[in-house]
Design a protein around this motif. Structure first.
Motif, PDB file in Angstrom:
ATOM      1  N   GLN A 129     -19.435-118.797-101.089  1.00 21.10           N
ATOM      2  CA  GLN A 129     -20.061-118.720-102.408  1.00 21.10           C
ATOM      3  C   GLN A 129     -19.565-117.462-103.101  1.00 21.10           C
ATOM      4  OE1 GLN A 129     -24.339-119.012-102.649  1.00 21.10           O
ATOM      5  NE2 GLN A 129     -24.384-118.293-104.757  1.00 21.10           N
ATOM      6  N   VAL A 130     -18.897-117.636-104.226  1.00 22.77           N
ATOM      7  CA  VAL A 130     -18.309-116.513-104.952  1.00 22.77           C
ATOM      8  C   VAL A 130     -19.241-116.098-106.085  1.00 22.77           C
ATOM      9  CG1 VAL A 130     -16.308-115.695-106.249  1.00 22.77           C
ATOM     10  CG2 VAL A 130     -16.002-117.368-104.403  1.00 22.77           C
ATOM     11  N   ALA A 131     -19.564-114.807-106.133  1.00 21.95           N
ATOM     12  CA  ALA A 131     -20.414-114.264-107.195  1.00 21.95           C
ATOM     13  C   ALA A 131     -19.520-113.700-108.282  1.00 21.95           C
ATOM     14  CB  ALA A 131     -21.338-113.185-106.639  1.00 21.95           C
ATOM     15  N   LEU A 132     -19.335-114.461-109.339  1.00 18.90           N
ATOM     16  CA  LEU A 132     -18.468-114.005-110.421  1.00 18.90           C
ATOM     17  C   LEU A 132     -19.125-112.928-111.270  1.00 18.90           C
ATOM     18  CD1 LEU A 132     -17.032-117.485-111.406  1.00 18.90           C
ATOM     19  CD2 LEU A 132     -15.842-115.666-110.180  1.00 18.90           C
ATOM     20  N   ASP A 133     -20.437-112.683-111.038  1.00 14.57           N
ATOM     21  CA  ASP A 133     -21.133-111.602-111.747  1.00 14.57           C
ATOM     22  C   ASP A 133     -21.164-110.321-110.924  1.00 14.57           C
ATOM     23  OD1 ASP A 133     -22.787-112.627-109.794  1.00 14.57           O
ATOM     24  OD2 ASP A 133     -24.622-112.524-110.985  1.00 14.57           O
ATOM     25  N   GLY A 140     -23.697-110.901-105.696  1.00 15.36           N
ATOM     26  CA  GLY A 140     -24.289-111.267-106.973  1.00 15.36           C
ATOM     27  C   GLY A 140     -25.799-111.372-106.868  1.00 15.36           C
ATOM     28  N   GLU A 141     -26.450-111.482-108.020  1.00 14.88           N
ATOM     29  CA  GLU A 141     -27.910-111.517-108.029  1.00 14.88           C
ATOM     30  C   GLU A 141     -28.456-112.768-107.351  1.00 14.88           C
ATOM     31  OE1 GLU A 141     -29.267-113.321-112.233  1.00 14.88           O
ATOM     32  OE2 GLU A 141     -28.305-111.374-112.406  1.00 14.88           O
ATOM     33  N   ARG A 142     -27.665-113.832-107.308  1.00 14.02           N
ATOM     34  CA  ARG A 142     -28.093-115.063-106.631  1.00 14.02           C
ATOM     35  C   ARG A 142     -27.289-115.295-105.354  1.00 14.02           C
ATOM     36  NH1 ARG A 142     -28.401-119.318-111.587  1.00 14.02           N
ATOM     37  NH2 ARG A 142     -26.388-118.403-112.080  1.00 14.02           N
ATOM     38  N   GLY A 143     -26.841-114.201-104.741  1.00 13.16           N
ATOM     39  CA  GLY A 143     -26.017-114.325-103.552  1.00 13.16           C
ATOM     40  C   GLY A 143     -24.560-114.511-103.926  1.00 13.16           C
ATOM     41  N   GLY A 144     -23.719-114.497-102.926  1.00 11.49           N
ATOM     42  CA  GLY A 144     -22.296-114.693-103.177  1.00 11.49           C
ATOM     43  C   GLY A 144     -21.489-113.445-102.867  1.00 11.49           C
ATOM     44  N   VAL A 145     -20.256-113.679-102.440  1.00 13.17           N
ATOM     45  CA  VAL A 145     -19.339-112.584-102.146  1.00 13.17           C
ATOM     46  C   VAL A 145     -18.559-112.268-103.425  1.00 13.17           C
ATOM     47  CG1 VAL A 145     -17.531-114.189-101.345  1.00 13.17           C
ATOM     48  CG2 VAL A 145     -17.497-111.804-100.588  1.00 13.17           C
ATOM     49  N   ALA A 146     -18.274-110.997-103.652  1.00  4.54           N
ATOM     50  CA  ALA A 146     -17.472-110.615-104.807  1.00  4.54           C
ATOM     51  C   ALA A 146     -16.060-111.187-104.653  1.00  4.54           C
ATOM     52  CB  ALA A 146     -17.407-109.090-104.914  1.00  4.54           C
ATOM     53  N   VAL A 171     -21.913-120.591-108.741  1.00  9.17           N
ATOM     54  CA  VAL A 171     -22.935-120.967-109.721  1.00  9.17           C
ATOM     55  C   VAL A 171     -22.574-120.211-110.997  1.00  9.17           C
ATOM     56  CG1 VAL A 171     -25.391-120.937-110.271  1.00  9.17           C
ATOM     57  CG2 VAL A 171     -24.650-121.185-107.895  1.00  9.17           C
ATOM     58  N   ALA A 172     -22.597-120.890-112.128  1.00  9.00           N
ATOM     59  CA  ALA A 172     -22.245-120.219-113.377  1.00  9.00           C
ATOM     60  C   ALA A 172     -23.107-118.974-113.570  1.00  9.00           C
ATOM     61  CB  ALA A 172     -22.427-121.180-114.551  1.00  9.00           C
ATOM     62  N   PRO A 173     -22.502-117.803-113.765  1.00  7.68           N
ATOM     63  CA  PRO A 173     -23.263-116.551-113.842  1.00  7.68           C
ATOM     64  C   PRO A 173     -24.183-116.490-115.059  1.00  7.68           C
ATOM     65  CG  PRO A 173     -20.911-116.133-113.506  1.00  7.68           C
ATOM     66  CD  PRO A 173     -21.055-117.569-113.866  1.00  7.68           C
ATOM     67  N   LEU A 174     -25.330-115.843-114.851  1.00  7.98           N
ATOM     68  CA  LEU A 174     -26.277-115.618-115.952  1.00  7.98           C
ATOM     69  C   LEU A 174     -26.019-114.286-116.634  1.00  7.98           C
ATOM     70  CD1 LEU A 174     -29.548-116.756-114.137  1.00  7.98           C
ATOM     71  CD2 LEU A 174     -28.218-118.057-115.798  1.00  7.98           C
ATOM     72  N   THR A 175     -25.311-113.388-115.939  1.00  8.19           N
ATOM     73  CA  THR A 175     -25.031-112.054-116.471  1.00  8.19           C
ATOM     74  C   THR A 175     -23.541-111.746-116.299  1.00  8.19           C
ATOM     75  OG1 THR A 175     -25.519-111.026-114.330  1.00  8.19           O
ATOM     76  CG2 THR A 175     -27.348-111.226-115.872  1.00  8.19           C
ATOM     77  N   GLY A 176     -23.127-110.615-116.877  1.00  8.80           N
ATOM     78  CA  GLY A 176     -21.738-110.185-116.712  1.00  8.80           C
ATOM     79  C   GLY A 176     -20.793-110.862-117.694  1.00  8.80           C
ATOM     80  N   GLU A 177     -19.515-110.684-117.457  1.00  9.21           N
ATOM     81  CA  GLU A 177     -18.513-111.114-118.446  1.00  9.21           C
ATOM     82  C   GLU A 177     -18.450-112.626-118.624  1.00  9.21           C
ATOM     83  OE1 GLU A 177     -14.279-110.944-117.364  1.00  9.21           O
ATOM     84  OE2 GLU A 177     -14.894-110.138-115.424  1.00  9.21           O
ATOM     85  N   TYR A 178     -18.940-113.398-117.633  1.00  6.23           N
ATOM     86  CA  TYR A 178     -18.851-114.852-117.736  1.00  6.23           C
ATOM     87  C   TYR A 178     -20.155-115.504-118.187  1.00  6.23           C
ATOM     88  CZ  TYR A 178     -14.387-114.455-115.330  1.00  6.23           C
ATOM     89  OH  TYR A 178     -13.105-114.139-114.992  1.00  6.23           O
ATOM     90  N   ALA A 179     -21.173-114.713-118.520  1.00  9.21           N
ATOM     91  CA  ALA A 179     -22.450-115.282-118.962  1.00  9.21           C
ATOM     92  C   ALA A 179     -22.239-116.160-120.198  1.00  9.21           C
ATOM     93  CB  ALA A 179     -23.439-114.166-119.271  1.00  9.21           C
ATOM     94  N   GLY A 180     -22.666-117.422-120.109  1.00 12.33           N
ATOM     95  CA  GLY A 180     -22.498-118.336-121.231  1.00 12.33           C
ATOM     96  C   GLY A 180     -21.086-118.849-121.415  1.00 12.33           C
ATOM     97  N   ARG A 181     -20.191-118.506-120.501  1.00 15.04           N
ATOM     98  CA  ARG A 181     -18.783-118.935-120.598  1.00 15.04           C
ATOM     99  C   ARG A 181     -18.425-119.705-119.325  1.00 15.04           C
ATOM    100  NH1 ARG A 181     -15.665-114.074-120.497  1.00 15.04           N
ATOM    101  NH2 ARG A 181     -13.865-115.248-121.265  1.00 15.04           N
ATOM    102  N   GLN A 182     -19.060-120.871-119.181  1.00 15.25           N
ATOM    103  CA  GLN A 182     -18.909-121.617-117.934  1.00 15.25           C
ATOM    104  C   GLN A 182     -17.474-122.018-117.649  1.00 15.25           C
ATOM    105  OE1 GLN A 182     -21.395-121.917-120.043  1.00 15.25           O
ATOM    106  NE2 GLN A 182     -23.276-122.725-119.110  1.00 15.25           N
ATOM    107  N   ARG A 183     -16.780-122.495-118.675  1.00 15.01           N
ATOM    108  CA  ARG A 183     -15.421-122.985-118.418  1.00 15.01           C
ATOM    109  C   ARG A 183     -14.513-121.859-117.941  1.00 15.01           C
ATOM    110  NH1 ARG A 183     -12.657-127.783-121.742  1.00 15.01           N
ATOM    111  NH2 ARG A 183     -14.824-128.434-121.479  1.00 15.01           N
TER     112      ARG A 183
END
Length: 239
Positions: A129-133, A140-146, A171-183
Protein backbone atom coordinates in the motif's frame (compact mmCIF):
# COMPACT_ATOMS: atom_id res chain seq x y z
CA UNK A 1 -35.21 -13.41 -7.53
CA UNK A 2 -35.37 -11.55 -4.23
CA UNK A 3 -35.59 -7.76 -4.10
CA UNK A 4 -32.05 -7.56 -2.71
CA UNK A 5 -30.63 -9.78 -5.42
CA UNK A 6 -32.43 -7.71 -8.06
CA UNK A 7 -30.99 -4.53 -6.52
CA UNK A 8 -27.45 -5.93 -6.47
CA UNK A 9 -27.79 -7.18 -10.05
CA UNK A 10 -28.90 -3.73 -11.24
CA UNK A 11 -26.05 -2.02 -9.37
CA UNK A 12 -23.49 -4.49 -10.73
CA UNK A 13 -24.77 -3.84 -14.25
CA UNK A 14 -24.28 -0.09 -13.81
CA UNK A 15 -20.75 -0.54 -12.45
CA UNK A 16 -19.97 -2.93 -15.30
CA UNK A 17 -21.13 -0.27 -17.79
CA UNK A 18 -18.86 2.30 -16.13
CA UNK A 19 -15.83 0.01 -16.21
CA UNK A 20 -16.47 -0.97 -19.83
CA UNK A 21 -16.87 2.66 -20.88
CA UNK A 22 -13.71 3.66 -19.00
CA UNK A 23 -11.76 0.84 -20.67
CA UNK A 24 -13.04 1.87 -24.09
CA UNK A 25 -12.09 5.51 -23.47
CA UNK A 26 -8.60 4.43 -22.40
CA UNK A 27 -8.15 2.07 -25.34
CA UNK A 28 -7.98 -0.92 -23.01
CA UNK A 29 -9.64 -4.32 -23.23
CA UNK A 30 -12.38 -4.85 -20.65
CA UNK A 31 -10.61 -8.04 -19.51
CA UNK A 32 -7.68 -5.94 -18.27
CA UNK A 33 -9.66 -4.66 -15.27
CA UNK A 34 -10.93 -6.84 -12.43
CA UNK A 35 -13.79 -5.70 -10.19
CA UNK A 36 -13.34 -6.30 -6.46
CA UNK A 37 -16.55 -5.72 -4.50
CA UNK A 38 -15.88 -4.27 -1.04
CA UNK A 39 -18.39 -6.02 1.23
CA UNK A 40 -17.44 -4.43 4.56
CA UNK A 41 -20.38 -3.85 6.96
CA UNK A 42 -22.63 -6.02 4.76
CA UNK A 43 -23.74 -9.54 5.77
CA UNK A 44 -22.63 -12.92 4.45
CA UNK A 45 -26.00 -13.18 2.72
CA UNK A 46 -25.03 -10.31 0.42
CA UNK A 47 -21.69 -12.00 -0.32
CA UNK A 48 -23.60 -15.16 -1.27
CA UNK A 49 -25.89 -13.19 -3.61
CA UNK A 50 -22.90 -11.47 -5.23
CA UNK A 51 -21.30 -14.86 -5.84
CA UNK A 52 -24.52 -16.08 -7.49
CA UNK A 53 -24.39 -12.97 -9.69
CA UNK A 54 -20.89 -13.82 -10.91
CA UNK A 55 -18.66 -11.78 -8.57
CA UNK A 56 -15.40 -13.61 -7.87
CA UNK A 57 -13.40 -11.05 -5.85
CA UNK A 58 -14.55 -9.55 -2.54
CA UNK A 59 -12.72 -7.33 -0.07
CA UNK A 60 -12.95 -6.65 3.65
CA UNK A 61 -11.14 -4.17 5.87
CA UNK A 62 -11.73 -5.44 9.43
CA UNK A 63 -10.80 -8.92 10.55
CA UNK A 64 -13.52 -9.15 13.19
CA UNK A 65 -16.12 -8.74 10.44
CA UNK A 66 -14.28 -10.61 7.72
CA UNK A 67 -13.28 -13.82 9.53
CA UNK A 68 -16.80 -15.08 10.35
CA UNK A 69 -18.10 -13.93 6.95
CA UNK A 70 -15.34 -15.77 5.10
CA UNK A 71 -15.99 -18.89 7.17
CA UNK A 72 -19.71 -18.75 6.37
CA UNK A 73 -18.94 -18.40 2.66
CA UNK A 74 -16.01 -20.81 2.57
CA UNK A 75 -17.50 -23.06 -0.12
CA UNK A 76 -18.07 -20.21 -2.58
CA UNK A 77 -15.65 -19.68 -5.52
CA UNK A 78 -14.34 -16.37 -4.17
CA UNK A 79 -10.97 -14.71 -3.75
CA UNK A 80 -10.83 -12.70 -0.53
CA UNK A 81 -8.83 -9.48 -0.39
CA UNK A 82 -7.94 -7.76 2.88
CA UNK A 83 -7.74 -4.00 2.29
CA UNK A 84 -7.68 -2.39 5.75
CA UNK A 85 -4.83 -1.35 7.99
CA UNK A 86 -3.62 -4.60 9.50
CA UNK A 87 -2.30 -4.95 13.03
CA UNK A 88 0.19 -7.75 13.58
CA UNK A 89 -2.01 -9.38 16.26
CA UNK A 90 -4.67 -9.99 13.57
CA UNK A 91 -2.32 -11.54 11.03
CA UNK A 92 -2.87 -15.17 12.02
CA UNK A 93 -6.63 -14.82 11.54
CA UNK A 94 -6.35 -12.89 8.27
CA UNK A 95 -3.92 -15.40 6.75
CA UNK A 96 -6.56 -18.06 7.40
CA UNK A 97 -8.89 -16.68 4.70
CA UNK A 98 -7.26 -13.85 2.73
CA UNK A 99 -5.89 -14.77 -0.68
CA UNK A 100 -4.40 -11.29 -1.05
CA UNK A 101 -3.45 -8.68 1.56
CA UNK A 102 -3.53 -5.29 -0.19
CA UNK A 103 -2.36 -3.19 2.77
CA UNK A 104 1.24 -4.32 3.34
CA UNK A 105 3.12 -1.21 4.46
CA UNK A 106 5.91 -2.06 6.92
CA UNK A 107 8.65 -4.58 7.52
CA UNK A 108 7.20 -5.89 10.79
CA UNK A 109 3.95 -6.78 9.06
CA UNK A 110 5.80 -8.65 6.30
CA UNK A 111 7.62 -10.71 8.93
CA UNK A 112 4.37 -11.58 10.70
CA UNK A 113 2.57 -12.45 7.46
CA UNK A 114 5.42 -14.72 6.34
CA UNK A 115 5.51 -16.56 9.66
CA UNK A 116 1.75 -17.22 9.67
CA UNK A 117 1.58 -18.12 5.97
CA UNK A 118 4.27 -20.75 6.46
CA UNK A 119 2.53 -22.03 9.60
CA UNK A 120 -0.77 -22.32 7.70
CA UNK A 121 0.84 -23.86 4.63
CA UNK A 122 -0.54 -21.09 2.42
CA UNK A 123 0.83 -18.66 -0.14
CA UNK A 124 -0.55 -15.17 0.44
CA UNK A 125 -0.43 -12.52 -2.25
CA UNK A 126 0.80 -9.12 -1.09
CA UNK A 127 0.24 -5.64 -2.46
CA UNK A 128 2.33 -2.81 -1.05
CA UNK A 129 0.00 0.00 0.00
CA UNK A 130 1.62 3.22 -1.19
CA UNK A 131 0.90 6.45 0.69
CA UNK A 132 1.09 9.17 -1.92
CA UNK A 133 0.46 11.75 0.83
CA UNK A 134 3.54 10.65 2.79
CA UNK A 135 6.82 12.50 2.93
CA UNK A 136 10.13 10.84 2.19
CA UNK A 137 9.97 8.36 5.05
CA UNK A 138 6.79 8.51 7.11
CA UNK A 139 3.61 6.50 6.61
CA UNK A 140 0.47 8.14 5.28
CA UNK A 141 -2.43 9.11 7.49
CA UNK A 142 -4.36 6.03 6.35
CA UNK A 143 -1.36 3.72 6.36
CA UNK A 144 0.94 2.97 3.48
CA UNK A 145 4.63 3.07 2.72
CA UNK A 146 6.12 6.25 1.27
CA UNK A 147 7.06 5.98 -2.44
CA UNK A 148 10.74 6.03 -1.49
CA UNK A 149 10.30 2.91 0.64
CA UNK A 150 8.66 0.73 -2.00
CA UNK A 151 11.82 -0.87 -3.38
CA UNK A 152 13.14 -2.03 0.00
CA UNK A 153 9.78 -3.36 1.22
CA UNK A 154 9.17 -5.13 -2.09
CA UNK A 155 12.50 -6.92 -1.78
CA UNK A 156 11.55 -8.08 1.70
CA UNK A 157 8.20 -9.47 0.53
CA UNK A 158 9.78 -11.16 -2.50
CA UNK A 159 12.32 -12.85 -0.24
CA UNK A 160 9.85 -14.01 2.41
CA UNK A 161 8.60 -17.61 2.43
CA UNK A 162 4.84 -18.02 2.12
CA UNK A 163 4.39 -14.62 0.47
CA UNK A 164 4.00 -13.61 -3.18
CA UNK A 165 4.68 -10.04 -4.30
CA UNK A 166 1.69 -9.18 -6.49
CA UNK A 167 2.02 -5.40 -6.95
CA UNK A 168 0.85 -2.07 -5.55
CA UNK A 169 -2.27 -0.49 -4.07
CA UNK A 170 -3.22 3.05 -3.14
CA UNK A 171 -6.13 5.08 -1.83
CA UNK A 172 -6.58 8.51 -3.40
CA UNK A 173 -4.99 10.95 -0.92
CA UNK A 174 -7.12 13.42 1.03
CA UNK A 175 -4.15 15.71 1.72
CA UNK A 176 -0.88 16.72 0.08
CA UNK A 177 -0.08 17.46 -3.54
CA UNK A 178 -2.50 14.86 -4.93
CA UNK A 179 -5.58 15.88 -2.89
CA UNK A 180 -8.50 16.12 -5.32
CA UNK A 181 -6.26 15.04 -8.21
CA UNK A 182 -7.10 11.36 -8.45
CA UNK A 183 -5.94 10.80 -12.00
CA UNK A 184 -2.53 12.30 -11.28
CA UNK A 185 -2.30 10.23 -8.08
CA UNK A 186 -3.09 7.01 -9.91
CA UNK A 187 -0.66 7.98 -12.66
CA UNK A 188 2.05 8.30 -10.03
CA UNK A 189 1.17 4.82 -8.75
CA UNK A 190 1.54 3.48 -12.31
CA UNK A 191 5.01 5.03 -12.54
CA UNK A 192 5.94 3.29 -9.30
CA UNK A 193 4.51 0.04 -10.69
CA UNK A 194 6.67 0.37 -13.80
CA UNK A 195 9.74 0.79 -11.58
CA UNK A 196 8.71 -2.18 -9.43
CA UNK A 197 8.24 -4.48 -12.41
CA UNK A 198 11.81 -3.89 -13.57
CA UNK A 199 12.99 -5.84 -10.54
CA UNK A 200 9.87 -7.98 -10.04
CA UNK A 201 8.21 -8.59 -13.45
CA UNK A 202 5.37 -10.71 -12.03
CA UNK A 203 4.28 -7.98 -9.58
CA UNK A 204 1.96 -6.43 -12.16
CA UNK A 205 -1.23 -5.92 -10.12
CA UNK A 206 -2.26 -2.30 -9.56
CA UNK A 207 -5.23 -1.81 -7.24
CA UNK A 208 -6.66 1.72 -7.34
CA UNK A 209 -9.96 3.49 -7.64
CA UNK A 210 -13.24 3.15 -5.77
CA UNK A 211 -16.90 3.96 -6.45
CA UNK A 212 -16.29 7.69 -7.00
CA UNK A 213 -13.10 7.56 -9.04
CA UNK A 214 -12.85 4.21 -10.79
CA UNK A 215 -12.78 5.93 -14.21
CA UNK A 216 -9.61 7.83 -13.21
CA UNK A 217 -8.00 4.58 -12.06
CA UNK A 218 -8.85 2.74 -15.28
CA UNK A 219 -7.55 5.68 -17.34
CA UNK A 220 -4.25 5.55 -15.45
CA UNK A 221 -3.87 1.80 -16.00
CA UNK A 222 -5.17 0.11 -12.83
CA UNK A 223 -5.70 -3.64 -13.12
CA UNK A 224 -8.13 -3.86 -10.18
CA UNK A 225 -10.79 -1.45 -8.88
CA UNK A 226 -12.35 -1.71 -5.41
CA UNK A 227 -16.04 -0.81 -5.45
CA UNK A 228 -18.35 -0.92 -2.44
CA UNK A 229 -21.06 1.74 -2.29
CA UNK A 230 -21.89 1.69 -6.00
CA UNK A 231 -22.70 -2.04 -5.77
CA UNK A 232 -24.05 -2.51 -2.25
CA UNK A 233 -25.55 0.90 -1.54
CA UNK A 234 -24.77 3.50 1.11
CA UNK A 235 -23.33 1.79 4.16
CA UNK A 236 -25.55 1.57 7.23
CA UNK A 237 -24.50 3.77 10.12
CA UNK A 238 -22.90 1.77 12.90
CA UNK A 239 -23.47 2.47 16.58
Amino acid sequence: MTDRKRELAANLAKVEERIAAACAAAGRAREEVTLIVVTKTYPAGDVRLLSELGVRHVAENKDQDAAPKAAECAELPLRWHFVGQLQTNKVRSVVGYADVVQSVDRARLVTALSKEAVRAGREVGCLLQVALDAGASERGERGGVAPGGVEELAAQVAGSPGLRLDGLMTVAPLTGEYAGRQREAFGRLMDLSTDLRRAHPAANMVSAGMSADLEDAVAAGATHVRVGTAVLGVRPRLG
